[in-house]
Design an enzyme around this catalytic site. Structure first.
Site, short mmCIF file in Angstrom:
data_model
loop_
_atom_site.label_atom_id
_atom_site.label_comp_id
_atom_site.label_asym_id
_atom_site.label_seq_id
_atom_site.Cartn_x
_atom_site.Cartn_y
_atom_site.Cartn_z
N CYS A 12 0.84 -1.18 0.00
CA CYS A 12 0.00 0.00 0.00
C CYS A 12 0.88 1.24 0.00
O CYS A 12 1.62 1.48 0.94
CB CYS A 12 -0.90 0.00 1.23
SG CYS A 12 -1.87 1.50 1.20
N GLY A 13 0.76 2.01 -1.06
CA GLY A 13 1.58 3.21 -1.19
C GLY A 13 1.12 4.33 -0.27
O GLY A 13 1.95 4.98 0.39
N HIS A 14 -0.18 4.54 -0.20
CA HIS A 14 -0.64 5.69 0.60
C HIS A 14 -0.31 5.46 2.08
O HIS A 14 0.07 6.39 2.79
CB HIS A 14 -2.14 5.96 0.39
CG HIS A 14 -3.03 5.23 1.35
ND1 HIS A 14 -3.59 4.00 1.09
CD2 HIS A 14 -3.44 5.56 2.59
CE1 HIS A 14 -4.31 3.62 2.13
NE2 HIS A 14 -4.24 4.54 3.06
N ASP A 70 -10.48 3.77 -3.23
CA ASP A 70 -9.33 4.53 -2.72
C ASP A 70 -9.55 6.02 -2.95
O ASP A 70 -9.87 6.45 -4.06
CB ASP A 70 -8.06 4.06 -3.45
CG ASP A 70 -6.80 4.47 -2.72
OD1 ASP A 70 -6.90 5.29 -1.78
OD2 ASP A 70 -5.72 3.99 -3.10
N GLY A 75 -0.77 4.44 -4.39
CA GLY A 75 0.68 4.41 -4.62
C GLY A 75 1.20 3.13 -5.25
O GLY A 75 2.06 3.16 -6.13
N SER A 76 0.69 1.98 -4.80
CA SER A 76 1.20 0.73 -5.37
C SER A 76 0.79 0.61 -6.83
O SER A 76 1.52 0.06 -7.66
CB SER A 76 0.72 -0.47 -4.55
OG SER A 76 -0.67 -0.42 -4.37
O1 LIG Z 1 -1.91 3.52 -2.13
C1 LIG Z 1 -2.07 2.31 -2.19
O2 LIG Z 1 -1.26 1.58 -2.75
C2 LIG Z 1 -3.26 1.69 -1.52
N1 LIG Z 1 -4.34 2.59 -1.23
C3 LIG Z 1 -5.49 1.76 -0.94
C4 LIG Z 1 -5.30 0.63 -1.87
C5 LIG Z 1 -3.83 0.46 -2.06
O3 LIG Z 1 -3.37 -0.61 -1.29
#
Ligand SMILES: O=C(O)[C@H]1NCC[C@@H]1O
Length: 676
Positions: A380-382, A576, A581-582
């Site tokens: 998870c990027g965020h 989301d 981010g991912s």
């Molecule tokens: O930013 C992300 O990668 C995540 N945000 C919620 C779903 C992903 O895992």
């Protein structure tokens, strides 16, 4: 226990000062940890420190004596070593009959302040402190270092760890805590981060009160000299407004009102351990029912990250094994934290995992498990962006045992934090304050993805009649790509789904219907399943999300070469708020595979939230286009890329969760849908 532990002398802590014989002593149960716990059991509400744990025990709070963990009505974990306290034995015991600390006379004992800050016991301030009740004369005063801020800090210097309030800072100072008087932050033995004591707005700006001869005494309006019996008004140059200014109950220190203007954030934070803290909150924090889960909440462009730093059951094995264990044994706890009534359908979480194989090998500083409405994700990027800040800001070695191994670069004002995520090692760079002790929220956190790769392009997906949606019209198939960025994404253009006005103007409800049907269908198709096989690890081989993309719109920060927007449906149709981010890593890998992205190009990735606020796009760059990914699940291996992703996260609050006895509704969490 009986009140005879056999220990002699008196407790070194002034706030306790009971006989050591009335302290319960137990050894920490953590492996190889021989340090002891100490707890005062004189009175149910001893204002002292009820439970202490050694600094060195990494396994706290699991390492606490079991009956205390679950049965005690007093559980306060603090970073005291019992040895520290025993050191103070030589100090003259405080009179145990002394009931009101305000009666305390300043003594010549060692000051807790660093040398440069040591004050004489006579500061010249008059009256009694409305907060800790000591005489003001033994409070040290220092000007706030924030630019243009003329307010003062106040600190009680009574030896023996005054359990009162140590620091105050004015409401107006926007730069706190960077504005701490020089030297306090680094050398004070009352680390403000660890104690999170009250930060109250201070008195009116005025000259230091060191009495000076030949100077006419200044008339001062000092609330402390003429206190109202029950309420202390926070002094301000202007008249306080009854409904918008903070007032504090003199005895219990409960703010009766917060300022509502956006530039006047609440400057009062209640101390969890202070005996005067709101009684009910304190009682719940120390609830005997056990299973207290503690979290800090953050958000990244609106997408929440509930960081669970204490209370999730201990897990064993490699990080992926810990993830398996969390899934199979503790899913009800995940639901309790993520779903209603404590969370909601679109809640996201990150569980802090101090021990993993990469932490042990020294490659990672800490591990994490990501959670959402349907289970445990792999990347998870965020949340990584939020975690980066959190891990720099915490100095609690119980939460983050390797915190002191972070080596800030004081010139670049940033620090590397290596996080072990289920998909692998994620290298995060967090901007810091000048001294490297805090994150700097004004600059972006950036992370290097684990190897990302394009898994399949232009897959033809037949859409059976019974699954179709109105916007698809007469079409019976669509095309999409599959790409991996720590998790697998199916990437589909919004117009390919039939929504011709793109993500600029669309019905969220209608797109949700289409994506729900598409996602359930995709995982039944053999050519999609084949694309979802990760070369190295079958536990990464699943479809995490459908990302709906619009290449034609997107908020574009300065200095980027292009922008686009995505609407990410992941887990159980969770949406989301962040640009994901991912998936940014997956999209850059895909663009590179299609020949539309080169090394050195910067690209902005938006969500509908970042477009709405015109801020918060994740900015990406391709840093390595030649990464080989090999493993048992592929004969040929895959060509991948490494992507740098940047974004900002902010704190939103802190949580203490528990389940009251008999509360079956909230015990395992629920979604409203599951009740229909
Ligand atoms: O930013 C992300 O990668 C995540 N945000 C919620 C779903 C992903 O895992």
């Amino acid at each position: 226990m009986t009140h005879t532990s056999g220990r002699r002398g008196f407790c070194g802590l002034k706030v306790c000062s009971h006989a050591n014989g009335s302290h319960e002593i137990e050894e920490c149960r953590a492996k190889r940890c021989r340090i002891q716990w100490k707890r005062c059991n004189v009175a149910p509400d001893c204002a002292g420190v009820e439970l202490r744990i050694c600094k060195t025990c990494p396994n706290h709070p699991g390492a606490g004596p079991s009956h205390w963990e679950h049965g005690s009505n007093k559980i306060v974990a603090r970073n005291y070593m019992i040895e520290d306290l025993e050191d103070k034995k030589s100090r003259k015991p405080q009179k145990s009959t002394q009931s009101n600390p305000a009666d305390a006379k300043p003594t010549k004992s060692k000051s807790p302040l660093p040398k440069t800050e040591t004050m004489s016991t006579n500061s010249g301030l008059k009256g009694d402190c409305a907060t800790c009740r000591h005489v003001m004369n033994i409070h040290q005063k220092s000007k706030c270092a924030a630019r243009r801020c003329r307010f003062n800090w106040l600190r009680c210097t009574v030896p023996g760890d005054c359990n009162g309030v140590y620091y105050r800072v004015c409401k107006q100072c926007p730069n706190h805590p960077a504005a701490w008087p020089e030297g306090w932050e680094a050398t004070s033995n009352q680390d403000p981060d660890e104690n999170k004591e009250q930060l109250l707005d201070d008195e009116e700006p005025e000259p230091e009160k060191t009495p000076q001869k030949n100077k006419a005494p200044q008339k001062r309006s000092n609330t402390y000299e003429t206190p109202r019996p029950d309420v202390v008004r926070m002094n301000h140059p202007r008249k306080p407004h009854p409904s918008t200014d903070i007032q504090v109950d003199r005895h219990r220190q409960i703010p009766t009102a917060y300022k509502t203007k956006s530039d006047s954030r609440p400057s009062l934070q209640l101390c969890n351990h202070h005996p005067n803290t709101m009684d009910l909150a304190r009682q719940f924090e120390e609830s005997p029912s056990g299973e207290i889960i503690k979290c800090i909440d953050m958000h990244t462009t609106g997408e929440p990250t509930r960081i669970i730093y204490s209370g999730f059951p201990a897990l064993n094995g490699t990080l992926l094994e810990q993830r398996d264990q969390a899934k199979s044994q503790y899913d009800h706890i995940r639901k309790r934290i993520m779903l209603e009534p404590r969370g909601h359908y679109d809640m996201y979480g990150a569980i802090i995992i101090p021990e993993t194989e990469l932490v042990q090998s020294g490659e990672a500083h800490i591990g994490t498990l990501f959670t959402h409405n349907g289970g445990f994700s792999t990347m998870c990027g965020h949340a990584t962006i939020a975690l980066g800040r959190f891990l720099v800001d915490t100095h609690d070695l119980t939460t983050f045992p390797k915190r002191n191994e972070l080596k800030p670069d004081l010139v670049a004002r940033e620090v590397d934090v290596n996080i072990h995520a289920p998909c692998g090692l994620v290298r995060v760079v967090v901007p810091t304050t000048a001294d490297g002790r805090k994150s700097d929220p004004s600059r972006s956190v950036r992370f290097l993805s684990t190897p990302a790769y394009c898994a399949a392009t232009d897959l033809e997906i037949p859409i059976p009649r019974e699954l179709t949606w109105p916007e698809l019209g007469d079409r019976t198939s669509l095309r999409l790509d599959v790409s991996y960025g720590g998790a697998f994404y199916a990437l589909v253009d919004i117009r390919e789904l039939g929504f011709q006005t793109g993500l600029r103007e669309f019905s969220l409800e209608a797109v949700t219907v289409a994506v729900k049907r598409l996602k359930r269908h995709l995982v039944t198709l053999p050519h999609v399943i084949e694309a979802l096989q990760h070369p190295e690890e079958s536990r990464l081989s699943f479809l995490y999300s459908v990302m709906v993309v619009d290449h034609e719109i997107g908020s574009k920060p300065d200095g980027v070469d292009g922008a686009e927007t995505g609407l990410c449906f992941f887990a159980e149709d969770q949406i989301d708020r962040s640009p994901t981010g991912s998936c940014v890593a997956a999209r850059v890998a895909l663009a590179h595979a299609k020949g539309t992205r080169k090394q050195g190009q910067k690209w902005a990735y938006n969500s509908i939230v970042t477009n709405h606020f015109d801020t918060g796009a994740f900015v990406s760059s391709l840093v390595d286009e030649d990464v080989k990914i090999e493993g048992p699940n592929t004969k040929t291996g895959r060509n991948g890329v490494t992507v740098l992703v940047e974004g900002k996260a902010y704190y939103t609050g802190t949580m203490t969760f528990f389940v009251e006895q008999g509360d079956f509704t909230s015990e395992s969490g629920f979604t409203l849908n599951s009740c229909t």
